[in-house]
Design a protein around this motif. Structure first.
Motif, short mmCIF file in Angstrom:
data_model
loop_
_atom_site.label_atom_id
_atom_site.label_comp_id
_atom_site.label_asym_id
_atom_site.label_seq_id
_atom_site.Cartn_x
_atom_site.Cartn_y
_atom_site.Cartn_z
N LEU A 403 0.87 -1.36 -0.23
CA LEU A 403 -0.18 0.08 0.01
C LEU A 403 0.67 1.79 -0.17
CD1 LEU A 403 -2.98 1.34 0.32
CD2 LEU A 403 -3.16 1.02 2.28
N VAL A 404 1.50 1.25 0.79
CA VAL A 404 2.73 2.62 0.84
C VAL A 404 3.21 2.44 -0.26
CG1 VAL A 404 2.39 2.78 3.04
CG2 VAL A 404 4.70 1.93 1.82
N SER A 405 3.92 1.26 -1.20
CA SER A 405 4.55 1.79 -2.13
C SER A 405 2.85 2.20 -3.35
CB SER A 405 5.11 0.10 -2.92
OG SER A 405 5.73 -0.56 -1.75
N THR A 406 2.40 2.01 -3.40
CA THR A 406 1.56 2.28 -4.44
C THR A 406 1.31 3.80 -3.98
OG1 THR A 406 0.88 0.30 -4.65
CG2 THR A 406 -1.15 1.89 -5.28
N LEU A 407 1.14 3.82 -3.26
CA LEU A 407 0.68 5.69 -2.28
C LEU A 407 1.88 6.59 -3.59
CD1 LEU A 407 -1.01 5.49 1.18
CD2 LEU A 407 -2.30 5.87 -1.10
N GLN A 408 3.17 6.09 -2.77
CA GLN A 408 4.36 6.75 -3.50
C GLN A 408 4.81 6.78 -4.67
OE1 GLN A 408 7.11 8.28 -1.57
NE2 GLN A 408 7.88 8.77 -3.21
N GLY A 409 3.97 5.76 -5.68
CA GLY A 409 4.32 6.31 -7.31
C GLY A 409 2.96 6.47 -7.75
N SER A 410 2.14 6.71 -7.20
CA SER A 410 0.91 7.09 -7.38
C SER A 410 0.63 8.31 -7.08
CB SER A 410 -0.38 5.87 -7.43
OG SER A 410 -0.87 5.93 -6.13
N THR A 411 0.84 9.28 -6.30
CA THR A 411 0.68 10.46 -5.82
C THR A 411 2.15 10.95 -5.71
OG1 THR A 411 1.13 9.83 -3.89
CG2 THR A 411 -1.26 9.92 -4.23
N GLU A 412 2.02 12.58 -5.28
CA GLU A 412 3.14 13.91 -5.65
C GLU A 412 2.66 14.24 -4.52
OE1 GLU A 412 5.70 14.23 -6.49
OE2 GLU A 412 5.79 13.85 -8.17
N THR A 413 4.30 15.34 -4.79
CA THR A 413 4.59 16.56 -3.48
C THR A 413 3.88 17.76 -3.81
OG1 THR A 413 6.66 15.08 -3.03
CG2 THR A 413 6.40 17.15 -1.96
N THR A 414 2.82 17.33 -3.29
CA THR A 414 2.19 18.69 -4.47
C THR A 414 2.12 19.60 -3.69
OG1 THR A 414 -0.41 16.94 -4.40
CG2 THR A 414 -0.34 19.85 -3.99
N PHE A 415 2.62 20.29 -2.23
CA PHE A 415 3.06 21.80 -1.66
C PHE A 415 4.15 22.01 -2.58
CE2 PHE A 415 -0.82 20.60 0.45
CZ PHE A 415 -0.80 21.81 0.91
N TYR A 416 5.23 20.84 -2.66
CA TYR A 416 5.75 21.65 -3.08
C TYR A 416 6.18 21.48 -4.78
CZ TYR A 416 10.84 20.06 -5.29
OH TYR A 416 12.26 20.50 -5.89
N VAL A 417 5.74 21.07 -5.16
CA VAL A 417 5.73 20.97 -6.88
C VAL A 417 4.93 22.65 -7.22
CG1 VAL A 417 3.94 21.08 -9.18
CG2 VAL A 417 5.26 18.58 -7.34
N LEU A 418 3.98 22.50 -6.23
CA LEU A 418 3.22 24.27 -6.81
C LEU A 418 3.79 25.02 -6.08
CD1 LEU A 418 0.71 22.61 -7.12
CD2 LEU A 418 -0.43 24.17 -5.36
N ALA A 419 4.60 25.09 -5.23
CA ALA A 419 5.52 26.19 -4.87
C ALA A 419 7.12 26.23 -5.65
CB ALA A 419 6.36 25.28 -3.06
N VAL A 420 7.68 25.50 -6.66
CA VAL A 420 8.80 25.68 -7.75
C VAL A 420 8.23 25.64 -8.53
CG1 VAL A 420 9.99 24.38 -8.90
CG2 VAL A 420 10.23 23.56 -6.00
#
Length: 457
Positions: A403-420
């Motif tokens: 489950l944690v492997s799937t979460l890592q592969g299917s989600t993103e660091t949203t706040f970091y991406v928006l900030a950059v």
């Protein structure tokens, strides 16, 4: 991430101190256990990173062959007909369109080091079409909603980590990741298109000539792509530990001005969609063939495209070696914090409180910290995932590990991406971008919990 890291340490020390003061058992020494746990976690982090060196070298060597063989350009031409319809406000020949296409193509292949320069370049070009500077346009919001939905077909970094930790089927997460990322991407697109009707931009403060900006931008795309790459390499507060940020260079990749016929793109999309139920139904049988198939497939593709596969593979493997070594500080920081939290008893208390609420829905309490931290910190989530899969009780092939492997592969660091991305062009009003991106994150978590529970419970 500074506050999160500090909070984890403070909570661990405070919990252990309270237990030490209240303890009446001379054999119970929470502070001593805390100290030993911190030192042991630091050593485990280094061992984990060293064990990851070989597998990361293998996967990045293969991806380098695909990159040199022009696979990004092929994907870009496949995506172009769909992108033109998704972004009607962006002229088809505008440099923003080419940069967005290359960004998505790199993300699909898991090439985060290539995706960032293209993404920053896309935002710079979209800003030239922005009639209200400082405020996100609909195109920007949609672009970042798709970007943060972590659209990916090949989560090579997570597969590599699972392999380094002794997983019997490191690629078993491929069907679950495909399923979750598909629903996350659909949710990101749908929410961005719906919410843009309610988050209206302010009146235009300047007029835009798309033809002029397109002509100007096209002539300088290759020159400024290098500048975007340099900007992407600047240190940030929360860099992704698996991204090759230290030696990140924009690749000399052709920006396609024409796509394949629409029917070709539709057929390929339908083919990808058809693969998902097949991998779900026959995932257990397919999993052992995935890694050998990737090795043979990428090498064969390189040979067909005239790539000197051995030399290019070695070049990519060197990058993989550097990436594995560079993540050591990230892993030490996070695994020490998590280890202290575990030894202090605070993590056990959290699991005991939250577990009865989330477990009936398929989300074990052990995985909840990683799911909550993933949109905030790539390094933090990566460290927690590694710690969970290192723990013998929740190894890489258990329900929690998958489950944690799937979460890592299917989600993103949203706040970091928006900030950059927004920071690169000075956007202060994000409008509906954050809501759309978090919607995609939430759907990814729900989809991951559902598919992992269906296949592995």
């Amino acid at each position: 991430m500074n506050l999160i890291f500090l909070a984890l340490i403070v909570i661990a020390v405070a919990t252990a101190a309270i237990r030490e003061i209240r303890s009446t058992d001379p054999d119970e020494q929470p502070m001593q256990a805390l100290s030993e746990g911190a030192i042991e976690a630091a050593g485990s982090a280094v061992e984990l990173a060293l064990g990851l060196v070989g597998v990361m070298a293998l996967f990045l060597g293969l991806m380098k062959i695909a990159e040199a063989g022009g696979l990004l350009t092929v994907l870009a031409r496949l995506l172009r007909p769909l992108m033109v319809r998704l972004f009607p406000s962006v002229p088809p020949e505008h440099p923003a369109m080419g940069a967005m296409i290359l960004n998505f193509s790199a993300n699909i292949l898991g090439l985060g080091n290539a995706a960032t320069p293209f993404g920053i370049r896309a935002m710079q070009e979209l800003e030239k079409l922005n009639p209200h500077p400082g405020t996100a346009t609909n195109a920007m919001a949609l672009f970042l909603a798709i970007n943060t939905s972590s659209i990916t077909l090949l989560p090579t970094g997570v597969i590599a980590l699972r392999a380094s930790l002794g997983s019997e089927a490191p690629a078993a997460i491929l069907p679950t990741t495909l399923f979750a990322t598909l629903f996350a991407t659909i949710a990101g697109i749908a929410s961005a298109l719906i919410l843009q009707r309610y988050f209206l931009p302010p009146p235009a403060t300047r007029s835009i000539d798309p033809d002029q900006t397109s002509a100007d931008g096209a002539s300088e795309l290759d020159d400024t792509m290098r500048e975007a790459g340099r900007e992407a390499t600047e240190p940030t507060q929360d860099a992704d530990p698996t991204a090759d940020t230290a030696n990140q260079q924009p690749m000399n990749i052709e920006v396609p001005t024409e796509g394949y016929p629409t029917w070709v793109s539709i057929l390929v999309l339908l083919g990808v969609l058809a693969i998902i139920p097949l991998t779900i139904l026959y995932g257990q049988a397919i999993a052992p063939w995935i890694i050998p198939g990737l090795v043979v497939g990428f090498l064969s593709y390189g040979v067909i495209r005239g790539v000197p596969v051995y030399e290019v593979f070695v070049e990519g493997a060197k990058e993989g070696f550097n990436v594995a070594l560079r993540i050591i500080p990230y892993l030490v920081a996070i695994l020490v914090a998590v280890g202290m939290l575990r030894e202090s008893g605070a993590l056990g208390m959290f699991v005991g409180l939250v577990g009865p609420l989330t477990t009936p829905f398929g989300l074990p309490a052990e995985a909840l910290p990683m799911a909550l931290l993933r949109p905030l910190s790539g390094s933090g989530a990566y460290g927690i995932m590694a710690g969970i899969m290192q723990d013998p009780a929740t190894g890489p092939d258990t329900h929690v590990g998958i489950l944690v492997s799937t979460l890592q592969g299917s989600t993103e660091t949203t706040f970091y991406v928006l900030a950059v991305y927004f920071g690169a062009i000075g956007i202060k009003r994000v409008r509906h971008t954050l809501a759309a991106a978090l919607t995609a994150d939430a759907v990814a978590v729900i989809a991951a919990v559902a598919i992992v529970g269906f296949l592995f419970l």
